[in-house]
Scaffold this motif. Sequence first.
Motif, PDB file in Angstrom:
ATOM      1  N   GLY A 108       0.825  -1.211   0.000  1.00 47.57           N
ATOM      2  CA  GLY A 108       0.000   0.000   0.000  1.00 47.57           C
ATOM      3  C   GLY A 108       0.858   1.260   0.000  1.00 47.57           C
ATOM      4  O   GLY A 108       2.073   1.207   0.233  1.00 47.57           O
ATOM      5  N   VAL A 109       0.179   2.382  -0.281  1.00 48.23           N
ATOM      6  CA  VAL A 109       0.852   3.680  -0.159  1.00 48.23           C
ATOM      7  C   VAL A 109       1.313   3.859   1.289  1.00 48.23           C
ATOM      8  O   VAL A 109       2.338   4.485   1.566  1.00 48.23           O
ATOM      9  CB  VAL A 109      -0.114   4.818  -0.579  1.00 48.23           C
ATOM     10  CG1 VAL A 109       0.422   6.180  -0.175  1.00 48.23           C
ATOM     11  CG2 VAL A 109      -0.355   4.772  -2.085  1.00 48.23           C
ATOM     12  N   SER A 110       0.584   3.260   2.220  1.00 44.68           N
ATOM     13  CA  SER A 110       0.928   3.392   3.648  1.00 44.68           C
ATOM     14  C   SER A 110       2.387   2.989   3.902  1.00 44.68           C
ATOM     15  O   SER A 110       3.137   3.721   4.540  1.00 44.68           O
ATOM     16  CB  SER A 110       0.010   2.514   4.502  1.00 44.68           C
ATOM     17  OG  SER A 110      -1.339   2.799   4.234  1.00 44.68           O
ATOM     18  N   GLU A 111       2.783   1.826   3.388  1.00 46.04           N
ATOM     19  CA  GLU A 111       4.161   1.383   3.636  1.00 46.04           C
ATOM     20  C   GLU A 111       5.165   2.241   2.869  1.00 46.04           C
ATOM     21  O   GLU A 111       6.255   2.540   3.360  1.00 46.04           O
ATOM     22  CB  GLU A 111       4.353  -0.100   3.259  1.00 46.04           C
ATOM     23  CG  GLU A 111       5.674  -0.619   3.784  1.00 46.04           C
ATOM     24  CD  GLU A 111       6.129  -1.937   3.179  1.00 46.04           C
ATOM     25  OE1 GLU A 111       6.829  -2.691   3.870  1.00 46.04           O
ATOM     26  OE2 GLU A 111       5.806  -2.216   2.005  1.00 46.04           O
ATOM     27  N   ALA A 211       4.327  13.458  -2.864  1.00 49.32           N
ATOM     28  CA  ALA A 211       3.056  13.731  -3.546  1.00 49.32           C
ATOM     29  C   ALA A 211       2.171  12.491  -3.468  1.00 49.32           C
ATOM     30  O   ALA A 211       2.372  11.523  -4.208  1.00 49.32           O
ATOM     31  CB  ALA A 211       3.326  14.110  -5.005  1.00 49.32           C
ATOM     32  N   ASP A 212       1.213  12.511  -2.554  1.00 54.49           N
ATOM     33  CA  ASP A 212       0.289  11.378  -2.384  1.00 54.49           C
ATOM     34  C   ASP A 212      -0.871  11.586  -3.357  1.00 54.49           C
ATOM     35  O   ASP A 212      -1.750  12.415  -3.124  1.00 54.49           O
ATOM     36  CB  ASP A 212      -0.180  11.346  -0.922  1.00 54.49           C
ATOM     37  CG  ASP A 212      -1.107  10.177  -0.626  1.00 54.49           C
ATOM     38  OD1 ASP A 212      -1.574   9.521  -1.575  1.00 54.49           O
ATOM     39  OD2 ASP A 212      -1.373   9.932   0.570  1.00 54.49           O
ATOM     40  N   GLU A 213      -0.845  10.824  -4.447  1.00 53.38           N
ATOM     41  CA  GLU A 213      -1.828  11.030  -5.527  1.00 53.38           C
ATOM     42  C   GLU A 213      -2.714   9.802  -5.718  1.00 53.38           C
ATOM     43  O   GLU A 213      -3.156   9.486  -6.827  1.00 53.38           O
ATOM     44  CB  GLU A 213      -1.073  11.419  -6.816  1.00 53.38           C
ATOM     45  CG  GLU A 213      -0.324  12.737  -6.605  1.00 53.38           C
ATOM     46  CD  GLU A 213       0.532  13.201  -7.772  1.00 53.38           C
ATOM     47  OE1 GLU A 213       0.905  12.358  -8.614  1.00 53.38           O
ATOM     48  OE2 GLU A 213       0.837  14.409  -7.832  1.00 53.38           O
ATOM     49  N   ILE A 214      -2.993   9.117  -4.611  1.00 51.67           N
ATOM     50  CA  ILE A 214      -3.727   7.847  -4.680  1.00 51.67           C
ATOM     51  C   ILE A 214      -5.127   8.001  -5.281  1.00 51.67           C
ATOM     52  O   ILE A 214      -5.680   7.041  -5.814  1.00 51.67           O
ATOM     53  CB  ILE A 214      -3.768   7.148  -3.297  1.00 51.67           C
ATOM     54  CG1 ILE A 214      -4.374   5.758  -3.412  1.00 51.67           C
ATOM     55  CG2 ILE A 214      -4.524   7.958  -2.260  1.00 51.67           C
ATOM     56  CD1 ILE A 214      -4.018   4.805  -2.332  1.00 51.67           C
ATOM     57  N   TYR A 215      -5.685   9.219  -5.242  1.00 46.86           N
ATOM     58  CA  TYR A 215      -7.039   9.422  -5.799  1.00 46.86           C
ATOM     59  C   TYR A 215      -7.002  10.093  -7.177  1.00 46.86           C
ATOM     60  O   TYR A 215      -8.000  10.645  -7.609  1.00 46.86           O
ATOM     61  CB  TYR A 215      -7.864  10.287  -4.834  1.00 46.86           C
ATOM     62  CG  TYR A 215      -8.056   9.648  -3.478  1.00 46.86           C
ATOM     63  CD1 TYR A 215      -8.974   8.617  -3.289  1.00 46.86           C
ATOM     64  CD2 TYR A 215      -7.304  10.063  -2.377  1.00 46.86           C
ATOM     65  CE1 TYR A 215      -9.145   8.011  -2.045  1.00 46.86           C
ATOM     66  CE2 TYR A 215      -7.473   9.474  -1.124  1.00 46.86           C
ATOM     67  CZ  TYR A 215      -8.399   8.451  -0.983  1.00 46.86           C
ATOM     68  OH  TYR A 215      -8.565   7.857   0.254  1.00 46.86           O
ATOM     69  N   ASP A 216      -5.871  10.061  -7.883  1.00 45.94           N
ATOM     70  CA  ASP A 216      -5.775  10.894  -9.097  1.00 45.94           C
ATOM     71  C   ASP A 216      -6.649  10.406 -10.261  1.00 45.94           C
ATOM     72  O   ASP A 216      -6.829  11.143 -11.233  1.00 45.94           O
ATOM     73  CB  ASP A 216      -4.311  11.100  -9.541  1.00 45.94           C
ATOM     74  CG  ASP A 216      -3.654   9.845 -10.091  1.00 45.94           C
ATOM     75  OD1 ASP A 216      -4.216   8.739  -9.924  1.00 45.94           O
ATOM     76  OD2 ASP A 216      -2.556   9.964 -10.669  1.00 45.94           O
TER      77      ASP A 216
HETATM   78  N1  PLP Z   1      -3.143   8.177   1.263  1.00 42.67           N
HETATM   79  C1  PLP Z   1      -4.363   8.695   1.411  1.00 42.67           C
HETATM   80  C2  PLP Z   1      -4.573  10.148   1.167  1.00 42.67           C
HETATM   81  C3  PLP Z   1      -5.447   7.879   1.781  1.00 42.67           C
HETATM   82  O1  PLP Z   1      -6.662   8.412   1.927  1.00 42.67           O
HETATM   83  C4  PLP Z   1      -5.213   6.504   2.018  1.00 42.67           C
HETATM   84  C5  PLP Z   1      -6.302   5.617   2.468  1.00 42.67           C
HETATM   85  O2  PLP Z   1      -7.393   6.018   2.799  1.00 42.67           O
HETATM   86  C6  PLP Z   1      -3.912   6.019   1.864  1.00 42.67           C
HETATM   87  C7  PLP Z   1      -2.903   6.876   1.487  1.00 42.67           C
HETATM   88  C8  PLP Z   1      -3.581   4.577   2.136  1.00 42.67           C
HETATM   89  O3  PLP Z   1      -3.531   3.887   0.952  1.00 42.67           O
HETATM   90  P1  PLP Z   1      -3.092   2.346   0.831  1.00 42.67           P
HETATM   91  O4  PLP Z   1      -4.334   1.520   0.926  1.00 42.67           O
HETATM   92  O5  PLP Z   1      -2.467   2.262  -0.521  1.00 42.67           O
HETATM   93  O6  PLP Z   1      -2.132   2.084   1.937  1.00 42.67           O
END
Ligand code: PLP
Length: 404
Positions: A108-111, A211-216
Amino acid sequence: MSPSLDHLPVVHAAARLEHVRYAIRDMAVLAEQLAREGKTILPLNIGDPLKFDFRTPPHLIAAVEKAMRDGHNGYAPSLGIPEAVEAIRAEAERKGIRNLQSVFLTAGVSEALEICLTALVNAGENVLSPCPEYPLYSAILAKLGTEPNSYLLDEKNEWEPDLEDIARKINSRTRGILVSNPNNPTGAVYSRPTLERITELARQHHLVIFADEIYDKLILDEAPHATLATLAPDVPVVSFNGLSKSYLVPGWRVGWGVVSGEAATVKPYLEGIHQLLRARLCSNHPQQFAVRPALEGSQDHLIEVRSKLRVRRDLTVRACRTTPHMSCGAPRGAFYAFPKIDIPDSDEDFVKRLLVEKHVLMVHGTGFGQAPGTKHVRIVFLPNEATLTRAYEGLQAFIAEHYA
Ligand code: PLP
């Protein structure tokens, strides 16, 4: 007879956890208790599309199943399997990212965030993070012993970052800046001039941009999303993305980082990131086989996802704007709204009582940080129209009963 436990010392959690908060899940604990008592909870709190009427594209499930059957169940390369790395690199190039120095896959982006922040900052240094923010940012930064340093998002200016505040907050110990765009919790999509100004400040003060673009891919209006790294190929930028939201597999834990910037400038930092990637062995192996089909296969599901979200966003904005003591801008991306509430009580009490009395579950603004003196709630508008309508009726009744 069991022995007395009185003499055993209590095991305390580390002091560094004092600043770790995760209000999104904390509020869910109270909701679970109510659900056990037989109440039907209307959940507008958690950003997991799979809890609602969104389904994983079948070709991604088939790719992972095949990978498992083909025996890809051992450890993967630390940076990720070549076909996934290549697909991410190709997409980054299609978006216009130049000076691409590394691509790596994570749980995930989290890690990815955790690894990239850990590889950069020393205790006592700081990274600018938005206020309000996605709470994982400050949880990681607190764990790393950094100084808190947040910049305001300006509610009066469609929640764009307050550039003057950013400039004011940069000090000699500032190493980076976190930018969430499209934004959680506000749903804002930042304008290109704002992003350009952020890159100028980063260049001037030698900051790394995260740059956290997970919703792009979840843009709900016509105006396009500007990929931050494309605006400044010379500035060190880590762009984060993943399959969780746009490809409807948050439980698979597939995310990635893309590092861009001048090769010589980012080399030592990149070595640090790679060292941490090797230390944790690898990210989930069979799930990485979904990355290429996701990025290069049919994107049709996104049409349906966005069209559902537009209807639910409009319904949410209408409800918030017709609710006394509440005001709300229109979210332009992701699936969050962050309306302001004008009430004498704390927003945490408001959200708790709304849950207990009307079984509507939202998250209080304090869980994300907010400008001093302001109160908000965060709404996730993933549920279907019937659920949202019932939730907003409950909200309006609650406000009429307590704040008439
Ligand atoms: N970044 C943002 C802005 C999020 O809202 C979230 C999850 O809600 C994450 C990262 C986590 O993403 P991932 O599931 O890829 O760890």
